[in-house]
Design an enzyme around this catalytic site. Sequence first.
Site, short mmCIF file in Angstrom:
data_model
loop_
_atom_site.label_atom_id
_atom_site.label_comp_id
_atom_site.label_asym_id
_atom_site.label_seq_id
_atom_site.Cartn_x
_atom_site.Cartn_y
_atom_site.Cartn_z
N CYS A 169 9.13 -4.66 -7.44
CA CYS A 169 9.28 -6.09 -7.76
C CYS A 169 8.12 -6.57 -8.63
O CYS A 169 7.02 -6.81 -8.12
CB CYS A 169 9.36 -6.88 -6.45
SG CYS A 169 9.52 -8.66 -6.69
N CYS A 172 6.83 -10.03 -7.72
CA CYS A 172 6.07 -10.07 -6.46
C CYS A 172 4.67 -9.49 -6.63
O CYS A 172 3.68 -10.07 -6.18
CB CYS A 172 6.76 -9.25 -5.38
SG CYS A 172 8.51 -9.57 -5.18
N ASP A 173 4.57 -8.33 -7.26
CA ASP A 173 3.32 -7.57 -7.23
C ASP A 173 2.58 -7.49 -8.56
O ASP A 173 1.46 -6.97 -8.62
CB ASP A 173 3.61 -6.12 -6.76
CG ASP A 173 4.22 -6.12 -5.36
OD1 ASP A 173 3.88 -7.01 -4.57
OD2 ASP A 173 5.04 -5.23 -5.07
C1 LIG Z 1 7.94 -4.97 -0.66
C2 LIG Z 1 8.56 -6.28 -0.99
C3 LIG Z 1 7.76 -7.27 -1.50
C4 LIG Z 1 8.32 -8.52 -1.78
N1 LIG Z 1 7.49 -9.49 -2.24
C5 LIG Z 1 7.99 -10.72 -2.47
C6 LIG Z 1 7.14 -11.75 -2.92
O1 LIG Z 1 5.95 -11.57 -3.13
N2 LIG Z 1 7.70 -12.97 -3.12
C7 LIG Z 1 9.03 -13.22 -2.92
O2 LIG Z 1 9.46 -14.35 -3.09
N3 LIG Z 1 9.86 -12.24 -2.53
C8 LIG Z 1 9.37 -11.00 -2.30
N4 LIG Z 1 10.21 -10.00 -1.91
C9 LIG Z 1 11.65 -10.27 -1.84
C10 LIG Z 1 12.03 -11.02 -0.56
O3 LIG Z 1 11.54 -10.34 0.55
C11 LIG Z 1 13.54 -11.16 -0.50
O4 LIG Z 1 13.99 -11.87 -1.64
C12 LIG Z 1 13.99 -11.92 0.75
O5 LIG Z 1 13.53 -11.27 1.91
C13 LIG Z 1 15.51 -12.05 0.80
O6 LIG Z 1 15.85 -12.66 1.98
P1 LIG Z 1 17.31 -12.49 2.62
O7 LIG Z 1 17.31 -13.32 3.85
O8 LIG Z 1 18.35 -12.72 1.61
O9 LIG Z 1 17.45 -10.94 2.97
P2 LIG Z 1 16.53 -9.92 3.81
O10 LIG Z 1 15.12 -10.37 3.88
O11 LIG Z 1 16.83 -8.59 3.23
O12 LIG Z 1 17.16 -10.01 5.25
C14 LIG Z 1 18.44 -9.53 5.52
C15 LIG Z 1 18.52 -9.23 7.01
O13 LIG Z 1 19.88 -8.93 7.34
C16 LIG Z 1 19.89 -7.90 8.29
N5 LIG Z 1 21.20 -7.25 8.25
C17 LIG Z 1 21.76 -6.57 7.21
N6 LIG Z 1 22.98 -6.12 7.56
C18 LIG Z 1 23.20 -6.51 8.85
C19 LIG Z 1 24.28 -6.32 9.76
N7 LIG Z 1 25.39 -5.65 9.44
N8 LIG Z 1 24.17 -6.85 11.00
C20 LIG Z 1 23.03 -7.55 11.36
N9 LIG Z 1 21.99 -7.74 10.53
C21 LIG Z 1 22.06 -7.23 9.29
C22 LIG Z 1 18.74 -6.99 7.85
O14 LIG Z 1 18.28 -6.17 8.91
C23 LIG Z 1 17.70 -8.01 7.42
O15 LIG Z 1 16.82 -8.36 8.45
C24 LIG Z 1 9.70 -8.75 -1.59
C25 LIG Z 1 10.50 -7.72 -1.10
C26 LIG Z 1 9.96 -6.50 -0.79
C27 LIG Z 1 10.83 -5.41 -0.24
#
Ligand SMILES: Cc1cc2nc3c(=O)[nH]c(=O)nc-3n(C[C@H](O)[C@H](O)[C@H](O)COP(=O)(O)OP(=O)(O)OC[C@H]3O[C@@H](n4cnc5c(N)ncnc54)[C@H](O)[C@@H]3O)c2cc1C
Length: 360
Positions: A169, A172-173
């Site tokens: 990303c 992010c980094d």
């Molecule tokens: C290493 C890293 C660094 C990042 N740094 C940044 C940053 O600096 N700034 C920033 O803004 N964003 C950053 N991001 C991106 C950010 O984390 C994501 O955009 C954000 O977490 C998305 O949120 P979400 O709720 O859509 O999904 P997620 O955070 O992916 O959450 C989805 C959840 O759904 C659950 N799930 C999936 N399928 C199922 C199922 N069938 N049943 C039950 N549960 C399920 C998963 O276990 C998970 O907990 C980073 C990501 C990573 C990996």
Amino acid sequence: MVLERLTFKIRKRILYAIRISCLTMQSRKQACKGATEEKLCDLAIIGSGPAGLAAAIYGTRSGLSCLVLEKGVAGGQVMLAPWIENYPGFPKIEGLKLVEAMVAHAREYVDINEGTEVVGIEKEKDIFKITTTAGVFRGRSVLLATGASHKKLLIPGEEEYYGKGVSYCGTCDGFFFRKKKVLVVGGGNTALTDALYLHSIGCDVTLVHRRDVLRADQHLQDAIAEKKLKLMLNTTVERIDGDGASVRSVELKDVKTGKVTKMSLDGVFIAVGTTPSSALAKALCVDIDNNGFVKVDRSYRTNVPFVYAAGDVTGGILQIVAAVHGGAVAALSAFEDLANPYYTRTRATAEACDSKREQT
Ligand SMILES: Cc1cc2nc3c(=O)[nH]c(=O)nc-3n(C[C@H](O)[C@H](O)[C@H](O)COP(=O)(O)OP(=O)(O)OC[C@H]3O[C@@H](n4cnc5c(N)ncnc54)[C@H](O)[C@@H]3O)c2cc1C
């Protein structure tokens, strides 16, 4: 910096181990609760990343009874981020700390069923029957907040140096690599956007793509050319090397000649695609775009009545702020629809869904 990251990793693993060991017990409790098949909630939220957590807060505050189903530990991908520097209100915070704050806030409103993977959803009259690894739950509406994951190169050093110079990303980094030499791997829109972003903040960027042409939109390719970014086509990254603490070099292979060269650098940004977790959406006949992301309108409604989606699973900028925004709007849309239905449920909608299911 290295010490901080080590401490972070160790702390994360310990915390994770403790929480996972509690899950078997907790899942059993939830299984009893779900298996009665009596508990019906207004909004069943699948996933407890930022999108799901924001939805839980907004949904409950609007008067909906909400339920959060999470296959792992609450918090989503943010837990994997060593540092977050772009979430308003927190100039610099460890991903894990931000997660803890978000989860604690959401728990003031709702139960989060950790260790509860949703394995199937089906519509029974006006109710969604949600089958999980911990029993059956029922909801009047469903929010898919299941997130996405980055595709990997699966090469030596990629996993070892993740968080130590390997990143998925740029937004992010990138800031950690200002004035440093970095490689961006990929030829699509994300790779080129990352390359331009990293260049704009002062990184010395080389873009590497395994094919002889880039896949990205022409305007991005034009921008790359205009800014004279270094471009290596027909080239693959074979391995990532370092000194144990940080990335130092990569091995590159010219796929036409087979010649392998070494390049010294500080960071490798891998942008070879994102895999949205949209299997449940497909099962519900929700429209998906060509890249597998769930299609939503501005209110985060999908094409299927009472099914919403938010966060990374819907594509876009794949950032916490976007996920939080989507979750909040989706929950309020669910409230609106349950209080004063926006959708007209017609025989045609049901038939369209059935025929689509038959085709897939
Ligand atoms: C290493 C890293 C660094 C990042 N740094 C940044 C940053 O600096 N700034 C920033 O803004 N964003 C950053 N991001 C991106 C950010 O984390 C994501 O955009 C954000 O977490 C998305 O949120 P979400 O709720 O859509 O999904 P997620 O955070 O992916 O959450 C989805 C959840 O759904 C659950 N799930 C999936 N399928 C199922 C199922 N069938 N049943 C039950 N549960 C399920 C998963 O276990 C998970 O907990 C980073 C990501 C990573 C990996």
